[in-house]
Design an enzyme around this catalytic site. Structure first.
Site, PDB file in Angstrom:
ATOM      1  N   ASP A  42     -11.367   2.735   4.402  1.00  0.00           N
ATOM      2  CA  ASP A  42     -11.597   1.290   4.336  1.00  0.00           C
ATOM      3  C   ASP A  42     -13.087   0.946   4.422  1.00  0.00           C
ATOM      4  O   ASP A  42     -13.485  -0.192   4.204  1.00  0.00           O
ATOM      5  CB  ASP A  42     -10.859   0.584   5.486  1.00  0.00           C
TER       6      ASP A  42
ATOM      7  N   GLN B 109      -4.348  -1.435   9.918  1.00  0.00           N
ATOM      8  CA  GLN B 109      -4.224  -2.743   9.293  1.00  0.00           C
ATOM      9  C   GLN B 109      -4.824  -3.839  10.167  1.00  0.00           C
ATOM     10  O   GLN B 109      -4.542  -3.945  11.353  1.00  0.00           O
ATOM     11  CB  GLN B 109      -2.753  -3.053   9.001  1.00  0.00           C
TER      12      GLN B 109
ATOM     13  N   LYS C 285       0.833  -1.208   0.000  1.00  0.00           N
ATOM     14  CA  LYS C 285       0.000   0.000   0.000  1.00  0.00           C
ATOM     15  C   LYS C 285       0.866   1.256   0.000  1.00  0.00           C
ATOM     16  O   LYS C 285       0.581   2.220  -0.719  1.00  0.00           O
ATOM     17  CB  LYS C 285      -0.930  -0.012   1.212  1.00  0.00           C
TER      18      LYS C 285
END
Length: 291
Positions: free
Chosen positions: A120, A97, A53
């Site tokens: 997200d 994460q 990422k």
């Protein structure tokens, strides 16, 4: 017969190029799109995802705010860091994460990220907006799947879509998106409690596998000419290979001979997830510019 491959790598690169151009335009206005990436612990898979990422952000001309925390980080310490990032006007998106260590409540962490920075799409408000069709971020992997279907002109409206897997990350949001009026699909959502999985998968015009079970979907479970989307990424031990393992999806590769459309693993859905994340960061930065 051999299926048309849905090339997520090629489409992902096209989207990332568009993101790069939009990021450059924002920079001229004094705004550098920024994603804060928070990693707790040193899980190898998570570290690999985070690095990919961060590399993608750099290539798109965006800033990555890297925050590495030890496994022993407390829930309160993590919440405090998220609170500071929420207040930081130079940070447009926040990504914690997953998975976090077991002593940290992941739902509480997801709910702590400000919805306007929730790239997200895990915050309850973000999920609610998606379900109700209100403006907001779309979850990266499901959105990537929809973009792939559109790019290759796979007929979705009126089609019977069978999704195998009911995770909060892929299965549930994808089902909710596909029943929107702009997609107009009829959706069946299968899971571990489903009786006779093969019965359902054989009815699918579009079959989406997202369970994390290597080669679960066999050729005899797929209708001739169906579009098969493989979201799974699994490591299977293979001593004949230098790394000692092979990477495969949830769909047996032999299905390619029966399907009309097929996503390879790797190179299918995976690159689209990264591309849609970058797009969400750009959208968040544009919202800041609009203010």
């Amino acid at each position: 017969m051999s299926a048309v491959l849905l090339d997520g790598k090629a489409l992902g690169l096209k989207i990332r190029q568009s993101v790069k151009e939009r990021a450059a335009a924002l920079k001229q206005k004094g705004i550098t799109p920024c994603l804060a990436v928070v990693l707790v612990g040193d899980d190898p898979a998570s570290l690999s995802y985070v690095k990919s990422k961060e590399k993608a952000l750099a290539e798109a001309g965006m800033e990555s705010r890297d925050i590495r925390l030890p496994q022993s980080t407390s829930e309160q310490q993590l919440l405090s860091i998220i609170s500071e990032l929420n207040k930081d006007d130079k940070v447009h998106g926040i990504l914690v994460q997953s998975p976090v260590p077991k002593h940290i409540n992941e739902e509480k962490i997801n709910a702590a990220v400000a919805p306007q920075k929730d790239v997200d799409c895990f915050h309850p408000d973000s999920v609610g907006n998606m379900v109700l069709g209100r403006p907001g971020f779309l979850p990266c992997t499901p959105h990537g799947v929809l973009m792939l279907l559109r790019e290759y002109n796979v007929l979705v409206a009126g089609s019977h879509v069978v999704i195998v897997g009911r995770s909060n990350i892929v299965g549930k949001p994808l089902a909710n998106l596909l029943i929107r009026r702009e997609y107009n699909a009829t959706v069946t959502l299968c899971h571990t409690g489903t009786k006779d999985l093969k019965y359902h998968t054989l009815q699918a015009d579009i079959l989406i596998a997202a369970v994390g079970s290597a080669d679960l979907i066999k050729p005899d479970m797929v209708k001739e000419g169906a579009a098969v989307i493989d979201v799974g990424i699994n490591r299977v031990n293979d001593s004949s290979l230098p790394k000692g393992y092979r990477v495969c999806g949830d769909v047996d590769s032999a299905v390619i001979q029966k399907a009309g459309f097929f996503t390879p693993v790797p190179g299918g859905v995976g690159p689209m997830t990264i591309a849609m994340l970058l797009q969400n960061v750009i959208e968040a930065a544009l919202a800041t510019a609009g203010k």
